[in-house]
Write a protein that holds these residues in place. Sequence first.
Motif, PDB file in Angstrom:
ATOM      1  N   ASP A   1      46.501  46.393  43.469  1.00  0.00           N
ATOM      2  CA  ASP A   1      46.852  45.076  42.933  1.00  0.00           C
ATOM      3  C   ASP A   1      46.805  44.046  44.058  1.00  0.00           C
ATOM      4  N   LEU A   2      46.528  42.785  43.656  1.00  0.00           N
ATOM      5  CA  LEU A   2      46.481  41.690  44.614  1.00  0.00           C
ATOM      6  C   LEU A   2      47.786  40.903  44.489  1.00  0.00           C
ATOM      7  N   TYR A   3      48.542  40.829  45.595  1.00  0.00           N
ATOM      8  CA  TYR A   3      49.868  40.222  45.615  1.00  0.00           C
ATOM      9  C   TYR A   3      49.822  38.869  46.314  1.00  0.00           C
ATOM     10  N   PHE A   4      50.459  37.847  45.656  1.00  0.00           N
ATOM     11  CA  PHE A   4      50.665  36.533  46.261  1.00  0.00           C
ATOM     12  C   PHE A   4      52.165  36.385  46.484  1.00  0.00           C
ATOM     13  N   SER A   5      52.608  36.288  47.744  1.00  0.00           N
ATOM     14  CA  SER A   5      54.036  36.030  47.979  1.00  0.00           C
ATOM     15  C   SER A   5      54.424  34.679  47.412  1.00  0.00           C
ATOM     16  N   ASN A   6      53.511  33.722  47.489  1.00  0.00           N
ATOM     17  CA  ASN A   6      53.652  32.423  46.823  1.00  0.00           C
ATOM     18  C   ASN A   6      52.255  31.852  46.690  1.00  0.00           C
ATOM     19  N   VAL A   7      52.020  31.116  45.608  1.00  0.00           N
ATOM     20  CA  VAL A   7      50.676  30.590  45.374  1.00  0.00           C
ATOM     21  C   VAL A   7      50.615  29.143  45.838  1.00  0.00           C
ATOM     22  N   LEU A   8      49.437  28.780  46.296  1.00  0.00           N
ATOM     23  CA  LEU A   8      49.155  27.409  46.695  1.00  0.00           C
ATOM     24  C   LEU A   8      48.146  26.817  45.717  1.00  0.00           C
ATOM     25  N   ALA A   9      48.091  25.528  45.706  1.00  0.00           N
ATOM     26  CA  ALA A   9      47.137  24.865  44.810  1.00  0.00           C
ATOM     27  C   ALA A   9      45.711  25.270  45.121  1.00  0.00           C
ATOM     28  N   LYS A  10      45.441  25.575  46.409  1.00  0.00           N
ATOM     29  CA  LYS A  10      44.082  25.946  46.778  1.00  0.00           C
ATOM     30  C   LYS A  10      43.688  27.336  46.286  1.00  0.00           C
ATOM     31  N   ASP A  11      44.663  28.101  45.711  1.00  0.00           N
ATOM     32  CA  ASP A  11      44.350  29.428  45.167  1.00  0.00           C
ATOM     33  C   ASP A  11      43.663  29.342  43.814  1.00  0.00           C
ATOM     34  N   THR A  12      43.551  28.159  43.261  1.00  0.00           N
ATOM     35  CA  THR A  12      42.930  28.009  41.939  1.00  0.00           C
ATOM     36  C   THR A  12      41.451  28.396  42.030  1.00  0.00           C
ATOM     37  N   HIS A  13      41.084  29.490  41.328  1.00  0.00           N
ATOM     38  CA  HIS A  13      39.696  29.948  41.236  1.00  0.00           C
ATOM     39  C   HIS A  13      39.527  30.682  39.927  1.00  0.00           C
ATOM     40  N   ASN A  14      38.289  30.829  39.514  1.00  0.00           N
ATOM     41  CA  ASN A  14      38.032  31.531  38.251  1.00  0.00           C
ATOM     42  C   ASN A  14      37.263  32.837  38.465  1.00  0.00           C
ATOM     43  N   ASP A  15      37.323  33.385  39.696  1.00  0.00           N
ATOM     44  CA  ASP A  15      36.501  34.573  39.964  1.00  0.00           C
ATOM     45  C   ASP A  15      37.212  35.569  40.881  1.00  0.00           C
ATOM     46  N   TYR A  16      38.477  35.878  40.600  1.00  0.00           N
ATOM     47  CA  TYR A  16      39.176  36.947  41.329  1.00  0.00           C
ATOM     48  C   TYR A  16      38.777  38.278  40.683  1.00  0.00           C
ATOM     49  N   SER A  17      37.978  39.055  41.366  1.00  0.00           N
ATOM     50  CA  SER A  17      37.422  40.275  40.748  1.00  0.00           C
ATOM     51  C   SER A  17      37.815  41.496  41.581  1.00  0.00           C
ATOM     52  N   CYS A  18      38.368  42.512  40.895  1.00  0.00           N
ATOM     53  CA  CYS A  18      38.719  43.784  41.547  1.00  0.00           C
ATOM     54  C   CYS A  18      37.517  44.721  41.454  1.00  0.00           C
ATOM     55  N   ASN A  19      37.171  45.375  42.580  1.00  0.00           N
ATOM     56  CA  ASN A  19      36.002  46.240  42.650  1.00  0.00           C
ATOM     57  C   ASN A  19      36.418  47.648  43.082  1.00  0.00           C
ATOM     58  N   ALA A  20      35.770  48.633  42.480  1.00  0.00           N
ATOM     59  CA  ALA A  20      36.037  50.039  42.822  1.00  0.00           C
ATOM     60  C   ALA A  20      34.733  50.676  43.294  1.00  0.00           C
ATOM     61  N   ARG A  21      34.740  51.189  44.523  1.00  0.00           N
ATOM     62  CA  ARG A  21      33.543  51.855  45.065  1.00  0.00           C
ATOM     63  C   ARG A  21      33.766  53.361  45.060  1.00  0.00           C
ATOM     64  N   PHE A  22      32.875  54.100  44.375  1.00  0.00           N
ATOM     65  CA  PHE A  22      32.983  55.558  44.240  1.00  0.00           C
ATOM     66  C   PHE A  22      32.101  56.206  45.303  1.00  0.00           C
ATOM     67  N   LEU A  23      32.738  57.037  46.146  1.00  0.00           N
ATOM     68  CA  LEU A  23      32.073  57.508  47.354  1.00  0.00           C
ATOM     69  C   LEU A  23      30.910  58.439  47.047  1.00  0.00           C
TER      70      LEU A  23
END
Length: 1290
Positions: free
Chosen positions: A197-219
């Motif tokens: 999971d991606l944790y933000f201790s606190n969010v800033l206005a500059k964190d506004t984005h529409n493309d936070y994507s989690c990726n899984a790489r299988f070895l």
Amino acid sequence: MLGQGGHAALTLMSLLLLLWHEAAPIEVPQDPKILQDLKQPPTIVKQSVKDYIVDPRDNIIIECEAKGNPVPTFSWRRNGKFFNIGKDPRVTMRKRSGTLEIGFRSGGRPEDYEGEYQCFANNEFGVALSNKILLRVSKAPLWPKEVLEPVMVTEGSPLVLPCNPPPGLPPPFIFWMNSAMTPILQDKRVSMGLNGDLYFSNVLAKDTHNDYSCNARFLFTHTIQQKNPFTLKVLTKEPYNDTSYNATDPYGGRKVAESTPTFLSPSGSESTKMVLRDEQLLLECIAAGLPTPTIKWFKKGGDLPGRKVKFENYNKTLKIVNVSEEDAGEYVCMANNHFGSIRHSIFVQVKAAPYWLDKPTNLVLAPDENGRLVCRANGNPKPNIQWLINGQPIDSSPLNPSRQVLGDTIIFRSVQIGGSSVYQCNASNQHGYLLANAFVSVLDMPPRMLGPKNQLIKVVENNRTFLDCPFFGSPLPELRWFKNGQGSGLDGGQYRVYINGTLEIKRARAEDEGTYTCVASSILGKAENQVRLEVKEPTRIVRAPEHQSAIRGSTARFDCKVKSDPSLPITVAWMKDDKPLYLGWRLKKDEESLTIPNVNEGDEGMYTCTVKSEIDQDSASARLTVLEEASLNPSVSSALPPDHPDPPMDLDLSDPAARSVRLTWIPGNDHRSPVTQFLVQFEEDHWEPGRWQNLSTYPGDLNSVILQLSPFVNYQFRVIAINSVGQSQPSRPSPRYKTSGAAPDAIPRGLRGWGSKKDNMEITWEPLLDLERNGRNLHYNVWWRLKDTGEEWSNVTTVGSKHVVHNTETYVPYEIKIQSQNEFGLGPESNVVVGYSGEDKPTDAPTDLSMSKVDSTKANIHWKPVDLDSVQGEFKEYRLYYWRESSLVPGLVVSKEKKTKGFYSTVAEPSGILSDLVPHSKYKMFMVVANNRFEGPPSNTVEFTTKEGVPDAPRFFRINRRSFDTIYLEWDKPLEPNGILIGYQLKYQTVNGSRVGRPQLETFLPNVTQFTLRLPDRSTRYKFYLSALTQVGAGEVYAEESPHFANEENFTDATGLVAPGREIWNLTVEPNSNYANVSWRHNFPAGSSEFVLEFTLDSDETMKVVPVKQQPPITVADLIAGAKYHLRVYSHELNSISSKSITFKTKAAYIDQVDIATQGWFIGLMCAIALIILILLIVCFIKRSRGGKYPVRDKKDLPLDPVDQKDQDGSFDYHSDEDNKPLQGSQTSLDGNVKESDDSLGEYGEAGDGQFNEDGSFIGQYTVKKDKDETEGNESSEATSPVNAIYSLA
């Protein structure tokens, strides 16, 4: 808890151990000749890992390799059932192997073959098992389809973007990226947790984005699965302008509510974590809050293990590698900002899969021998031990009377042929299992030799020598050595036989040459091998090269004279600066020297002469220093040798620091030998003022170094230069430099706890060195507590190096640690050491002390042990007191001094061997048990007698010569007859150099101690071997060689007449630098005498002996120049007849003064100069002669033009420009220009062909064209014109 059955088993086990004697297992050598005939059960040598994950795109290979004789056959079980390989066309087994290959070219799914596999390797002697191999196919599942709503969050609030990756095999590697495939920037505020999971201790206005994507790489599949991206919208109370962002004010001046820390992961105030031993522990704390909280970690009740701990993810993750049991406990993470702090406790439990304490190993036994297999493992929880035989539970196998299972041990008694099997030990708990195969092989094999036959060994005289005789057999044969096929076995004295069959000769001498036979014997037969030993003289350099200096262009010569054994070929090689020397065309090498003509700078260096034979080598080195040409001053005509360097100068200190300073100096003159090292010394004015101590050494090419210093010391420094000659004088001291104080760095050494009384413990340590104190007011903090009780530490602070703990129990363990401190702070704590309180006297005595197998010098002893609790201290040994009560030889008085021998044994039925006893004697003995301070009460006293043995050597053996043809022998009986003497035997034989005659034997009664021998020839010499005899055999030999006598001049012959006196007189010496001519007079018969010249060097009293056979005078070489010697001459046959000693001194070494008049180059130069002068005189004479004959007409003597042409009428036309050359009698000016002659041909103003009469006189006239400009600056070349020369001579 043990039940009633368990107690009974332990009692039975103890009884069996008391009655049972175990033979050492046989070690089978890895010799091909043995292994090809050795029948052995199978052994697994290669297998796949227990948890085996395979790539679905590849064929599946499950490995199983085994060895054995006969070659094993293989079978497999899958999920506990027989796996029929022949029925599945996709499965094949490799030849002579159990490895399975599963292919999918013809179709099929790898998932159909998942399961648990186990390999069985079988031959007629047993079955070995592989581990259970769990085969699983790697999986890379797709992310479940989902629609993610935009995430809206208020600025300053915490946020968690969940990842929830699909469960892959093995688990995938998680990372976050945006649509531009750029990683999401992570820092103290934004980071990914262990769960992805991606944790933000606190969010800033500059964190506004529409493309936070989690990726899984299988070895395994090398694929990346991407989750649908999150859209994050940050709600602000005021408009956000991204141009106004800066790190010091991330909110651009907007008011955002700040908050105290809270934990995003883990939740609550405490949690638990279980980790397995030797694995990796990861603890995570991620906190929310504004400002962003800082994370700190600590462990309750102790410190974090510094060497194993790493902090990751901006201190949010605590990582401990190679976890051990002491890493268990409560770990606390604290998150804080300036609004407050919060804590979370994580209770870590360390469990352990089984791990080996004592892994069973293969056991090879001979018939009727005993042995054991031990399988000990530990874990948490404690593992369960299960035994199998050939893959089946041992409980279900047929009953074997020679085998008994006692928990983790299997005991074998009196094994028989056919009892070979493979045993498996399985140790398991809920976290895993261990499986070990160990075979028991019952082997009978006659003795056989493993080494090469009839080996020849060459050794250097006086060296330790080992003769190898590798052998094998089952049961293990007994090995004995014999020399030249005689004797009763070699062991003792200068011989020692090792258990592996090797015979050691402690110091090889010429008489040790011969053929040695080793014989290995057992109840199944015997085998033997022979080794021939040759003893050679050492190879050594008797005249070594010496350091020398040579002037450039001169010749240098290094000596290397070698002495070696004549039968060994040698090679002499030269090296320069540790690299092989290339001789080329210039350098010359012969058997005894290296010559370097026309020395140049490239020849300078260290020259090493190495002489090698096939068995040894010697080397010697010397340095060549090349000097510039000597001064023309004759007093400096010889080369100066290298000398000690001058001391360094102008010491300067710079770059001061707390514990270092830079020292710089100017090197002094090296005096023709480069400086190789600088030694820096220091002196401090507090602890040992005035004492200079070595600090460090540095290479000779440095003159500025950083010195590492101790705190709180007032230093001054000095520097010493070192070259090949030696050290310089110390430099003048540097200015003083004082370092600042600090807490101690060092831990007191030698910490130990021991009891000086039964109720105390003295804690002692070595105080810190003066330079380790680092400041004033040094104290020591000491802690102690009872071991394994968990009680609180007791402590004391002291300035001494000892503390006594009183009122302790007897011999109990304590944990101890120590720490030093001074006025600047505390030093590091020591590791915990274990000490013990004082010991008391043991209360019990060993019982049933008895003897067995008593022979002449040793006996086996047996006793029953004491309870170790009764020792009341550390068990040190069973101490046997024994003494010789009397000798069985009538009238022999013996010493009754008590001797002791210690035996360390904790087995149930201890025994030992008492050796070095005197034969034919009565002994008494008793035994006590001892700890470090006291002995217990004595056991029963035992009397025993030793058997008769061979006697010692006679007390003395003298050889006296009463006349020229008689030798008188006298001896005394041995100090220790070791039995009843029945006589003496005397062997003797003539000796002449290295040749010996036929041995002769005389025997005598025990009361005879003298013998007279008639000599057939007065010059005959004998070697005598005398030994005493008992019923057991001949004793130690006393060897002497004749003649060995004094006062020879008083010998009488058989008629009683005195032989004429022999003398040596008038000894004279004519010394030179390295040799001397020696002469003397004597009255010995001519041709029948041999003399010895004995030179003693006065400086160190070393002696040089030169035997000579020729008559004087004699020239003796290899003396030391400028040395003082003492010399005497004596007779080789009659040692007591000697000249008076005289003293002489050899001449000092000198360098030949070069006479320049005798040098070839000088003679050649003089000859060349003389020849040039002679040629010049001839030329001058020629010119003078021509000028005198034609005083007016010398104008006609013109040289012919080199391009003269002949006219058609046969006359010559001379076209030389005569004005270009000055005529005879003209002078050349100093500046090279030609002064015109007053008698120039230009005066005539004539032209025409010049003609000559037959006599060569001038009859014609010249045709001359005057060109003054061309004429100036040219000189006449008459002297080189052959025509002019002929005319001049006319």
